[in-house]
Design a protein around this motif. Structure first.
Motif: not given
Length: 330
Positions: A6-14
């Motif tokens: 979740k921290t590294n994936n931009p989609y999940l962060k967004l």
């Protein structure tokens, strides 16, 4: 494992949060990580007020970008209102490169985050190695409009809920205070067996007062008959109608008192009486004067009220067209 993804994936962060600040940070990090700008700013557009509602900046040169963004925001409002020509979706915003405030910032790019003709935010980049084509590619990769618009709407709904909740709590407190005042007044009048609350008695009182009004065209006579009817009907020791003259500002006093009390009309010409009348004319709701602390909270002098020697009393403002024109003091 899941936390790291979740921290590294931009989609999940967004898309993984509806917290407004977290979504702004996630949107800015997409461009910070991709193009190494000196600063990134996210300007959120309020479609209801048609203005920039929030400005958030990241990076070592965020103070410089904030100054440029203020000028950009003013120009954006003109564009959205139709008084200035709308710019491209992505472009370079001109600034004075010789200005010391922009030292080290060679260019400033802006990205309009919009869907159709609906704008939700503008992302600004100060410096970095981005080209317009690369920014267009990056914008197409991420659902920035969906994430930013949803987070903004959730934030606004939370604010509105908090405002409504606060208003509801205030109304609950006011209602509780009014209930306590009404209960105390009813108890006092019940002990004295002074107030009969049946429908027949109320109708009879209204009939008598209406008859008094119809019996004369002189306002002084009408008010005196009305105060007499109120005093007799509710078995009051004392009842007064206090009304400053609209022409001379002289206080007009219409008084009823039973055999156990004496007239108090002369007490309103003193300095304390004048202060009492001034406080009375500011009221728009009934005030219980039997409780000295509560009376003082309403703006009345407890020492002056003590001279009336009453156990319970009530001020009922007379209001016409949203303006207090006098009061009943009983």
């Amino acid at each position: 494992m899941t936390s790291t993804m979740k921290t590294n994936n931009p989609y999940l962060k967004l898309l993984g949060s509806l917290e407004f600040s977290e979504v702004l940070e996630a949107a800015a990090s997409i461009f910070m990580d991709g193009f190494n700008p000196l600063a990134v700013g996210v300007l959120v557009w309020d479609p209801d007020l048609e203005t920039i509602s929030d400005k958030t900046f990241f990076g070592p040169k965020k103070e410089i970008l904030a100054k440029t963004a203020s000028n950009f925001a003013a120009a954006l409002e003109l564009q959205q209102s139709g008084t200035a020509e709308r710019t491209a979706v992505i472009g370079e915003y001109p600034h004075d490169k010789k200005d010391a405030n922009h030292a080290g910032v060679q260019k400033v790019h802006y990205i309009r985050v919009e869907q159709g003709d609906k704008l939700c935010a503008v992302i600004m980049l100060a410096g970095g190695n981005a080209s317009v084509a690369e920014l267009e590619e990056k914008l197409a990769q991420y659902p920035l409009f969906l994430a930013l618009s949803n987070a903004w709407e959730v934030r606004e709904l939370k604010r509105e809920n908090e405002r409504l909740r606060s208003r509801y709590d205030d109304l609950e407190d006011q209602n509780s205070n009014l209930e306590d005042q009404t209960r105390k007044l009813i108890q006092d009048l019940t002990v004295k067996d002074a107030l009969r609350t049946s429908t027949i008695e109320r109708d009879k009182s209204l009939f008598e007062i209406s008859a008094a009004v119809r019996s004369s065209v002189e306002i002084q006579t009408v008010l005196q008959k009305a105060v007499n009817a109120l005093g007799v009907r509710f078995d009051l020791n004392r009842c007064l109608i206090l009304r400053p003259s609209p022409l001379t500002n002289e206080l007009l006093v219409y008084e009823y008192h039973d055999g156990s009390t004496s007239s108090v009309s002369h007490m309103f010409v003193s300095e304390g009486g004048q202060e009492f009348v001034r406080a009375m004319m500011t009221k728009t709701a009934p005030c219980d004067l039997g409780d000295r602390q509560l009376a003082e909270a309403h703006g009345f002098d407890p020492e002056y009220l003590r001279t009336f020697e009453f156990l319970s009393a009530l001020i009922v403002p007379l209001i016409m067209r949203d303006r207090t024109i006098g009061a009943i003091f009983l």
